[in-house]
Every structure is written in C-alpha cells, then in structure tokens.
Design a protein around this motif. Structure first.
Motif, PDB file in Angstrom:
ATOM      1  N   VAL A   1      68.993  80.361   5.420  1.00  0.00           N
ATOM      2  CA  VAL A   1      67.899  80.668   6.345  1.00  0.00           C
ATOM      3  C   VAL A   1      67.466  82.119   6.143  1.00  0.00           C
ATOM      4  O   VAL A   1      68.239  82.941   5.652  1.00  0.00           O
ATOM      5  CB  VAL A   1      68.265  80.463   7.844  1.00  0.00           C
ATOM      6  CG1 VAL A   1      68.659  79.040   8.139  1.00  0.00           C
ATOM      7  CG2 VAL A   1      69.335  81.423   8.283  1.00  0.00           C
ATOM      8  N   ARG A   2      66.246  82.424   6.512  1.00  0.00           N
ATOM      9  CA  ARG A   2      65.727  83.784   6.314  1.00  0.00           C
ATOM     10  C   ARG A   2      64.854  84.154   7.501  1.00  0.00           C
ATOM     11  O   ARG A   2      63.975  83.391   7.887  1.00  0.00           O
ATOM     12  CB  ARG A   2      64.886  83.827   5.041  1.00  0.00           C
ATOM     13  CG  ARG A   2      64.427  85.219   4.621  1.00  0.00           C
ATOM     14  CD  ARG A   2      63.709  85.144   3.284  1.00  0.00           C
ATOM     15  NE  ARG A   2      62.401  84.508   3.415  1.00  0.00           N
ATOM     16  CZ  ARG A   2      61.263  85.149   3.639  1.00  0.00           C
ATOM     17  NH1 ARG A   2      61.254  86.461   3.738  1.00  0.00           N
ATOM     18  NH2 ARG A   2      60.116  84.497   3.743  1.00  0.00           N
TER      19      ARG A   2
ATOM     20  N   ILE B   1      61.718  82.315  11.730  1.00  0.00           N
ATOM     21  CA  ILE B   1      62.860  82.104  10.830  1.00  0.00           C
ATOM     22  C   ILE B   1      62.584  80.928   9.893  1.00  0.00           C
ATOM     23  O   ILE B   1      62.220  79.830  10.343  1.00  0.00           O
ATOM     24  CB  ILE B   1      64.137  81.834  11.668  1.00  0.00           C
ATOM     25  CG1 ILE B   1      64.382  83.015  12.625  1.00  0.00           C
ATOM     26  CG2 ILE B   1      65.348  81.609  10.778  1.00  0.00           C
ATOM     27  CD1 ILE B   1      65.437  82.744  13.687  1.00  0.00           C
ATOM     28  N   ASP B   2      62.778  81.175   8.601  1.00  0.00           N
ATOM     29  CA  ASP B   2      62.545  80.147   7.583  1.00  0.00           C
ATOM     30  C   ASP B   2      63.778  79.235   7.511  1.00  0.00           C
ATOM     31  O   ASP B   2      64.858  79.682   7.120  1.00  0.00           O
ATOM     32  CB  ASP B   2      62.308  80.855   6.235  1.00  0.00           C
ATOM     33  CG  ASP B   2      61.995  79.876   5.120  1.00  0.00           C
ATOM     34  OD1 ASP B   2      62.109  78.649   5.345  1.00  0.00           O
ATOM     35  OD2 ASP B   2      61.664  80.333   4.007  1.00  0.00           O
ATOM     36  N   VAL B   3      63.588  77.981   7.922  1.00  0.00           N
ATOM     37  CA  VAL B   3      64.699  77.025   7.883  1.00  0.00           C
ATOM     38  C   VAL B   3      64.393  75.898   6.890  1.00  0.00           C
ATOM     39  O   VAL B   3      65.013  74.842   6.920  1.00  0.00           O
ATOM     40  CB  VAL B   3      64.977  76.423   9.296  1.00  0.00           C
ATOM     41  CG1 VAL B   3      65.500  77.469  10.246  1.00  0.00           C
ATOM     42  CG2 VAL B   3      63.722  75.738   9.866  1.00  0.00           C
ATOM     43  N   SER B   4      63.414  76.132   6.005  1.00  0.00           N
ATOM     44  CA  SER B   4      62.912  75.039   5.154  1.00  0.00           C
ATOM     45  C   SER B   4      63.976  74.503   4.199  1.00  0.00           C
ATOM     46  O   SER B   4      63.898  73.349   3.777  1.00  0.00           O
ATOM     47  CB  SER B   4      61.684  75.500   4.373  1.00  0.00           C
ATOM     48  OG  SER B   4      62.016  76.618   3.592  1.00  0.00           O
ATOM     49  N   ARG B   5      64.977  75.339   3.880  1.00  0.00           N
ATOM     50  CA  ARG B   5      66.012  74.833   2.962  1.00  0.00           C
ATOM     51  C   ARG B   5      66.959  73.861   3.682  1.00  0.00           C
ATOM     52  O   ARG B   5      67.673  73.102   3.046  1.00  0.00           O
ATOM     53  CB  ARG B   5      66.784  75.988   2.333  1.00  0.00           C
ATOM     54  CG  ARG B   5      65.913  76.681   1.248  1.00  0.00           C
ATOM     55  CD  ARG B   5      66.446  78.024   0.858  1.00  0.00           C
ATOM     56  NE  ARG B   5      67.715  77.943   0.169  1.00  0.00           N
ATOM     57  CZ  ARG B   5      68.509  78.992  -0.024  1.00  0.00           C
ATOM     58  NH1 ARG B   5      68.158  80.184   0.437  1.00  0.00           N
ATOM     59  NH2 ARG B   5      69.657  78.857  -0.661  1.00  0.00           N
ATOM     60  N   ILE B   6      66.945  73.917   5.003  1.00  0.00           N
ATOM     61  CA  ILE B   6      67.759  72.966   5.777  1.00  0.00           C
ATOM     62  C   ILE B   6      66.937  71.717   6.084  1.00  0.00           C
ATOM     63  O   ILE B   6      67.407  70.593   5.943  1.00  0.00           O
ATOM     64  CB  ILE B   6      68.226  73.614   7.113  1.00  0.00           C
ATOM     65  CG1 ILE B   6      69.003  74.899   6.833  1.00  0.00           C
ATOM     66  CG2 ILE B   6      69.041  72.639   7.961  1.00  0.00           C
ATOM     67  CD1 ILE B   6      70.234  74.688   5.979  1.00  0.00           C
TER      68      ILE B   6
ATOM     69  N   GLU C   1      54.747  75.873   8.602  1.00  0.00           N
ATOM     70  CA  GLU C   1      55.679  74.760   8.376  1.00  0.00           C
ATOM     71  C   GLU C   1      56.939  75.279   7.670  1.00  0.00           C
ATOM     72  O   GLU C   1      56.858  76.158   6.795  1.00  0.00           O
ATOM     73  CB  GLU C   1      54.983  73.673   7.537  1.00  0.00           C
ATOM     74  CG  GLU C   1      55.808  72.422   7.309  1.00  0.00           C
ATOM     75  CD  GLU C   1      56.329  71.768   8.599  1.00  0.00           C
ATOM     76  OE1 GLU C   1      57.147  72.398   9.325  1.00  0.00           O
ATOM     77  OE2 GLU C   1      55.939  70.624   8.877  1.00  0.00           O
ATOM     78  N   GLY C   2      58.072  74.741   8.078  1.00  0.00           N
ATOM     79  CA  GLY C   2      59.341  75.173   7.466  1.00  0.00           C
ATOM     80  C   GLY C   2      59.995  76.319   8.228  1.00  0.00           C
ATOM     81  O   GLY C   2      61.105  76.740   7.903  1.00  0.00           O
ATOM     82  N   PHE C   3      59.293  76.821   9.265  1.00  0.00           N
ATOM     83  CA  PHE C   3      59.838  77.936  10.065  1.00  0.00           C
ATOM     84  C   PHE C   3      60.097  77.468  11.499  1.00  0.00           C
ATOM     85  O   PHE C   3      59.565  76.435  11.935  1.00  0.00           O
ATOM     86  CB  PHE C   3      58.827  79.090  10.127  1.00  0.00           C
ATOM     87  CG  PHE C   3      58.756  79.903   8.860  1.00  0.00           C
ATOM     88  CD1 PHE C   3      59.329  81.161   8.787  1.00  0.00           C
ATOM     89  CD2 PHE C   3      58.106  79.398   7.730  1.00  0.00           C
ATOM     90  CE1 PHE C   3      59.261  81.914   7.617  1.00  0.00           C
ATOM     91  CE2 PHE C   3      58.037  80.139   6.560  1.00  0.00           C
ATOM     92  CZ  PHE C   3      58.610  81.396   6.509  1.00  0.00           C
TER      93      PHE C   3
END
Ligand code: PLP
Length: 397
Positions: free
Chosen positions: A313-314, A326-331, A361-363
């Motif tokens: 996350v970033r 917060i970027d949660v797109s990898r989850i 999107e993705g955050f």
C-alpha cells in the motif's frame, strides 16, 4: 406521478451513504472505527458556543440580514485583507451561506447556463459533479497525474478547455488527496481564465489546515478584483463547526447579487445565532486552529511513517486538508469492493477512491481529524487485512 427528470442523472452522496450504513451497523451493536466522514472529532471552540448561547438568550432569534450578519461579513473581509491582501467590501463582495456546500451551489447556479462545461480537478470532492449537473452544466474531469502524487497542476485543466468551458473548479488543499497548488501553477490557471473569460471557482475550505511549509496560495492572489474568481470557504472544517452549517462565498458584486436572489428565495438568511458563534470563532479562534492542526499533523506523520512499513500500500503525502489518500490497488483494484470488505471484516469505514472520479480508483480515503487511537487501530487492522489477502493470494498460486 414521477419526480422531475432533472434528478435522473444525480447520484446520492457516496460518503453520506457510507456514513448512513455505518450508523445502521452501529445501531445493531457493531463497534466501527469511523474514518469516512470529513469532520473534526473535537468540539467547536468554547468562544463560539458561548457567543451562540448569549445570542439565543438575548433573542437573536429572528430573521437576520439576507447577506449574513454585517459584523460577520466585515470580519471575514478583514480576515481576507490581512491574510491575502485583498480589499473586499462587506456590502458587495460576500454572502454568508448555510455551509460551504450551499455556497458552491449558489456559485454554480449563478454562473451556469444549460450545456456549459465545468472542469473539475480529479480526484475531486464528490459533490462538485452532482451540483454541476443539477444546475444544467456538464462536469468535465481534469485528471491529475497519479504518478506525480496527484500534484495540482494547471495542464490537466488546460487540456480540457473547449469553447464551451464556463468555469474551472479548483480545490486547494484538495479533498481527497491533500495536495496544494503552487504559485506558478495557480498563476497559469488565473492567466488562462483571464484570457479565455473562464471563471475560477476556488474552494479553499481547508486553507488553514496545512502540514508543511508550503504556503496556501489563494486564487485571490492573482485576481484581487475578483474579475474571474469565486472563492468558497466556511467554518465547518477550520473551527470544527460542521453542524452549525455556515460558510461563505466571495465574488464580484454582480455574482453576489445573483446568488442573493437564490438565498432570499430559499433560506431567507443563514441561522442568526449560529453566525454570532462563527464571529467569535473567527475573532478568538487562532489558538483553537493551531491546536487542532497540530493534532491532525501528528496523526498524519504517524500514518505516513506506519504506511511506509506496509508493503503493497502507498499513502500520498497530504500537504494539507483533513484526509489521507491511500493506494490499495495492489490488494484490490476495485476500491468499492475493498471498502465494503474492509468494513465487514475489520470494522473500519473508509471512502472508496472511485467516489472521487475514475482517477481515484484503486485508492481509499480516510479522515485524519480523529482520535490518534483510531489511526493506530486503522494501521493495525489494515496491516492484518493486507497480510491475510497477500497470504490467500499466494496460496491460490
Ligand atoms: N468543499 C469541500 C472540498 C469539502 O470537502 C466540503 C465538505 O466536506 C465542503 C466544501 C463543504 O463543507 P460545509 O458545507 O460543511 O461548509
């Protein structure tokens, strides 16, 4: 009978919808860490409460001036003269409104003709698009670059300008990203508004909530005569007065007078005793603002430090405002499904980034204006959520 077609394309506020769902869960006995709504957790300043009480007792309970209390108008104008060096006439350039949201509504209604295009920086506050549609305009996204942490730049707006562009909506510091526009970028925007006869609607409701040395640059700086600027601000965020419903709009007299027609024919005047409270907040609230911004700043620093330790996350670094994005797109690249799953599994409510436009999107967005324990809990629950998702993804492989 059916409701007016005007409302067919209008969405409910996704943030309010989440908040209402959370309230229902709470009523059913669930304990939720609530980070979805943008509202300070602290009480309003004592001086505001005392002044409103005194106003009620001394029968300030009748209709007031439709432009807003003269003393409050004068005080807001003096504040802007002191901080941003502009000379404003309290009888011409300001309207006190029941909240910044209403101020924005008046501003857009006073400006937009059917089919006008209004450029909105994205990710952007959920309400902008809907108000534009309600007043007959067409919202056009101006997406900021995620690779540059959504830094507020002029170019995405410039790329979207057409002959039908009527206004640009800027929000600095931004909800949801916390990014702030620089002098040079705002200067470019102001210049293009002048050249192309476009209105800059500058929503500066978070102007006093800042976490770095980056100064807040007001749109007034580049348009002291308000020829192409309408400024929105209010008391909700700076003074933790969300429930008082008081905001204001600064603009050229022609536009203020147009907005006054709306105010006189809708709410008559803003709540009178509440305005005495706002006046006290503005005159005696500097230490309140310092203390609350320190709290949010501390939460923000803690969150950034902890997020940097969570792989996958970033967190975008907020320069100001009330939020972390917060970027949660990898989850989970689908932010609505992330938010719903996170709520049902970890009992933490957040806003899906897609609510702020496609580029969000993705955050997810969380509110920083909360008790530090809630941020600590958020970090710990996010960490265990991410760990479980990463573990189940690797099992599937
Ligand atoms: N502008 C922005 C960017 C906001 O986030 C909000 C509230 O969330 C507002 C304006 C309006 O706030 P209020 O109507 O409480 O003054």
């Amino acid at each position: 009978m059916k409701p007016s077609k005007k409302f067919d394309a209008i969405k409910f506020s996704s943030v309010i919808r989440i908040a209402d769902t959370v309230r229902e869960l709470e009523r059913a006995g669930k304990k939720i860490i609530r980070l979805e709504t943008g509202e300070p957790h602290v009480a309003s300043p004592n001086a505001a409460i005392a002044a409103a009480e005194e106003a009620l007792r001394s029968e300030k309970t009748h209709y007031g001036h439709s432009r807003g209390l003269p003393e409050l108008r004068a005080c807001v104008c003096e504040h802007h003269a002191r901080v941003y060096g502009v000379s404003l006439d309290p009888n011409k350039h300001i309207l006190i409104t029941p909240g910044g949201k209403q101020a924005l509504w008046y501003a857009l209604a006073s400006l937009v003709d059917d089919g006008d295009e209004i450029l909105i920086g994205q990710p952007g506050w959920v309400t902008y698009d809907e108000i534009v549609k309600l007043v007959g305009g067409i919202p056009i996204p101006a997406p900021m670059d995620p690779a540059a942490d959504f830094s507020l730049k002029a170019q995405p707006y410039l790329n979207a300008i057409t002959s039908r562009t009527r206004a640009i909506v800027l929000n600095t510091p931004s909800n949801p990203t916390g990014r702030m526009i620089s002098h040079s970028e705002l200067e470019k925007l102001a210049a293009v508004c002048r050249e192309r006869d476009i209105m800059l609607i500058s929503d500066e409701i978070y102007d006093q909530i800042r976490f770095t040395d980056t100064p807040h640059v007001s749109a007034l700086t580049y348009d002291q005569k308000l020829e192409h600027t309408i400024l929105i601000n209010g008391f909700s965020k700076t003074y933790a007065m969300t429930g008082w419903r008081l905001g204001y709009v600064l603009a050229d007299q022609l536009f203020i007078d147009t907005m006054l027609k709306l105010q006189q024919n809708s709410i008559t005047c803003p709540t009178v005793f509440a305005q005495y409270g706002a006046l006290a907040a503005l005159t005696a609230g500097a230490s309140f603002v310092d203390a609350t911004v320190r709290l949010y700043h501390d939460n923000r620093d803690f969150l950034l430090a902890e997020m940097s330790k969570v792989a996958a996350v970033r967190c975008i670094e907020p320069q100001g405002g009330l939020y972390a994005f917060i970027d949660v797109s990898r989850i989970n690249p689908d932010s609505v499904s992330f938010a719903e799953d996170f709520l049902s599994q970890q009992y933490v409510s957040v806003v899906p980034g897609s609510a702020f436009g496609a580029s969000g999107e993705g955050f997810i967005r969380i509110c920083l204006a909360t008790d530090k324990r809630n941020i600590t809990e958020f970090v710990s629950r996010l960490r265990s959520y991410v760990t479980s998702k990463v573990a189940s993804a690797s099992k599937m492989r």
